[in-house]
Design a protein around this motif. Structure first.
Motif, mmCIF file in Angstrom:
data_model
loop_
_atom_site.group_PDB
_atom_site.id
_atom_site.type_symbol
_atom_site.label_atom_id
_atom_site.label_comp_id
_atom_site.label_asym_id
_atom_site.label_seq_id
_atom_site.Cartn_x
_atom_site.Cartn_y
_atom_site.Cartn_z
ATOM 1 N N THR A 176 50.829 41.670 42.805
ATOM 2 C CA THR A 176 50.705 40.304 42.286
ATOM 3 C C THR A 176 51.966 39.811 41.590
ATOM 4 N N SER A 177 52.574 40.630 40.737
ATOM 5 C CA SER A 177 53.757 40.155 40.008
ATOM 6 C C SER A 177 54.918 39.860 40.957
ATOM 7 N N ARG A 178 55.021 40.615 42.049
ATOM 8 C CA ARG A 178 56.095 40.357 43.016
ATOM 9 C C ARG A 178 55.780 39.116 43.856
ATOM 10 N N LEU A 179 54.510 38.899 44.156
ATOM 11 C CA LEU A 179 54.120 37.655 44.829
ATOM 12 C C LEU A 179 54.427 36.464 43.931
ATOM 13 N N GLN A 180 54.150 36.583 42.656
ATOM 14 C CA GLN A 180 54.453 35.500 41.716
ATOM 15 C C GLN A 180 55.950 35.190 41.715
ATOM 16 N N LYS A 181 56.784 36.232 41.780
ATOM 17 C CA LYS A 181 58.228 36.020 41.798
ATOM 18 C C LYS A 181 58.652 35.279 43.064
ATOM 19 N N LEU A 182 58.101 35.651 44.203
ATOM 20 C CA LEU A 182 58.400 34.948 45.452
ATOM 21 C C LEU A 182 58.066 33.466 45.348
ATOM 22 N N VAL A 183 56.857 33.172 44.883
ATOM 23 C CA VAL A 183 56.415 31.786 44.765
ATOM 24 C C VAL A 183 57.269 31.041 43.755
ATOM 25 N N GLN A 184 57.571 31.689 42.641
ATOM 26 C CA GLN A 184 58.369 31.057 41.583
ATOM 27 C C GLN A 184 59.722 30.603 42.095
ATOM 28 N N GLU A 185 60.409 31.457 42.851
ATOM 29 C CA GLU A 185 61.745 31.099 43.329
ATOM 30 C C GLU A 185 61.686 29.978 44.362
ATOM 31 N N ALA A 186 60.687 30.014 45.239
ATOM 32 C CA ALA A 186 60.573 28.978 46.265
ATOM 33 C C ALA A 186 60.239 27.621 45.662
ATOM 34 N N ILE A 187 59.302 27.585 44.734
ATOM 35 C CA ILE A 187 58.885 26.309 44.155
ATOM 36 C C ILE A 187 59.923 25.794 43.150
ATOM 37 N N ASP A 188 60.589 26.712 42.446
ATOM 38 C CA ASP A 188 61.647 26.313 41.516
ATOM 39 C C ASP A 188 62.773 25.619 42.276
ATOM 40 N N ASN A 189 63.154 26.172 43.411
ATOM 41 C CA ASN A 189 64.194 25.568 44.246
ATOM 42 C C ASN A 189 63.779 24.170 44.700
ATOM 43 N N ALA A 190 62.510 24.017 45.068
ATOM 44 C CA ALA A 190 62.017 22.724 45.565
ATOM 45 C C ALA A 190 62.073 21.648 44.486
#
Length: 367
Positions: free
Chosen positions: A259-273
């Motif tokens: 879960t924490s690694r999935l959160q990191k993936l989502v965080q970077e993608a949405i932060d960039n957007a």
């Protein structure tokens, strides 16, 4: 003089167990004995031995159960494990090796055979530790030598405002102090995130070279991608003050990533957007399930990325290159890409400058 190397012997036959412990004592090893699998697991977790010798056929918890239990725990997962058994059938050998055993000895075995197997496994483990330490030393040296300008920028802001507050404290108005404190806090948060990203990327590179850790990471899963994605994108949208711009359509599925690694993936993608699109334009997030794959797509209508910028993210950041080649969002997306690939997925970026940027992450569905 007692050797600091600890060897755990898990064997329900008292005579065999005591004979092995006597042999270990004669060779200056520190022997630990366990009369059954459950006690063996407890001792292994408490003492963290350098090597484990374990009987296969034991009542209640057999050797396979002991190995599976220890391999599932991070602190015991890397301990060399040698099976001892009176059965030498090929099926038994294959079953043990598939679970991650390092060697397999048939009882009764000669003292020289046992000691040779022990020393071989200890030597191999020492070489692995030496190689890992060498990689860590190289990473530390490269990071120190190539500390990028972007790390210094927030630090300069912190030092500058702190110095101004120190020298001009008596003449500053409360609102000026608050404004400077806010700037220091913002720079501190930026610096903290950058440091965490560099350390995370270093760890990802080490994981990718370590088969045991790689297998452990890939065995972990998250029960609900929808709940995790919805939580992360909502937090980011609120932080950017753009809840009204966020649009999402999320299909449910378990996914093969912790879960924490999935959160990191989502965080970077949405932060960039959010970072590279203007307020008032939509940011769309979707998850779709296709066969055994989950697709996470993030789309924004911002300035876009050039082919050169996309290629820079696609090239793995090697720490023997200058780190300033990967900065800011580039580093974050490079981390996300590497993490997806470690979990047998992918991250791709397509972009039309000044129109649209689309980040697509694929991951295996979980069980």
């Amino acid at each position: 003089m007692m050797n600091s190397i600890k060897i755990l012997v898990v064997e329900d036959d008292e005579l065999i167990r005591e004979n092995i412990l006597d042999l270990l004592d004669a060779e200056d090893f520190e022997g630990l004995g366990a009369e059954n699998g459950y006690i063996g697991v407890e001792i292994a977790k408490a003492q963290i031995p350098d090597l484990i010798l374990c009987d296969v056929m034991m009542p209640e918890l057999d050797g396979y159960g002991v190995l599976e239990e220890l391999r599932s725990e991070p602190k015991t997962a890397m301990i060399p494990f040698v099976f001892l058994t009176a059965k030498a059938e090929k099926n038994d050998v294959r079953s043990g090796m598939e679970l991650g055993a390092d060697d397999y000895l048939t009882k009764p075995c000669l003292p020289d055979e046992l000691l040779k197997a022990i020393n071989t496994r200890l030597d191999k483990q020492a070489r692995i530790k030496e190689a890992s330490q060498g990689q860590l030393d190289e990473l530390r040296e490269s990071i120190t030598r190539s500390l990028p300008h972007e790390l210094r920028t927030p630090l300069n802001g912190i030092m500058g405002f702190a110095e101004l507050m120190s020298y001009e404290a008596e003449d500053l108005k409360p609102e000026e102090i608050r404004e400077m404190a806010d700037q220091i806090l913002e720079s501190s948060n930026r610096l903290y995130r950058l440091i965490q990203n560099f350390l995370l990327y270093a760890d990802l590179e080490l994981v990718s070279k370590n088969s045991d850790r790689l297998q452990q990471w890939r065995s972990q899963s998250t029960a609900s991608i929808r709940a995790t994605v919805e939580e992360m994108i909502s937090l980011k949208a609120d932080r950017f003050g753009r809840m009204g711009d966020l649009k999402y359509d999320l299909e449910e599925s378990p996914v093969q990533i912790e879960t924490s690694r999935l959160q990191k993936l989502v965080q970077e993608a949405i932060d960039n957007a959010f970072k590279f699109s203007p307020t008032g334009t939509p940011v769309r997030v979707m998850t779709k399930v296709k066969e055994n794959t989950v697709l996470l797509t993030v789309i924004n209508s911002g300035r876009g990325m050039t082919p050169e910028e996309i290629e820079q993210v696609g090239a793995y950041m090697q720490f023997n290159r200058k780190l300033h080649e990967q900065q800011g969002s580039g580093l974050g997306l490079a981390i996300a890409k590497r993490m997806a690939e470690i979990h047998q997925g992918s991250l791709t970026i397509t972009s039309i400058p000044d129109e649209e940027t689309r980040i697509t992450i694929t991951l295996p569905t979980g069980s």
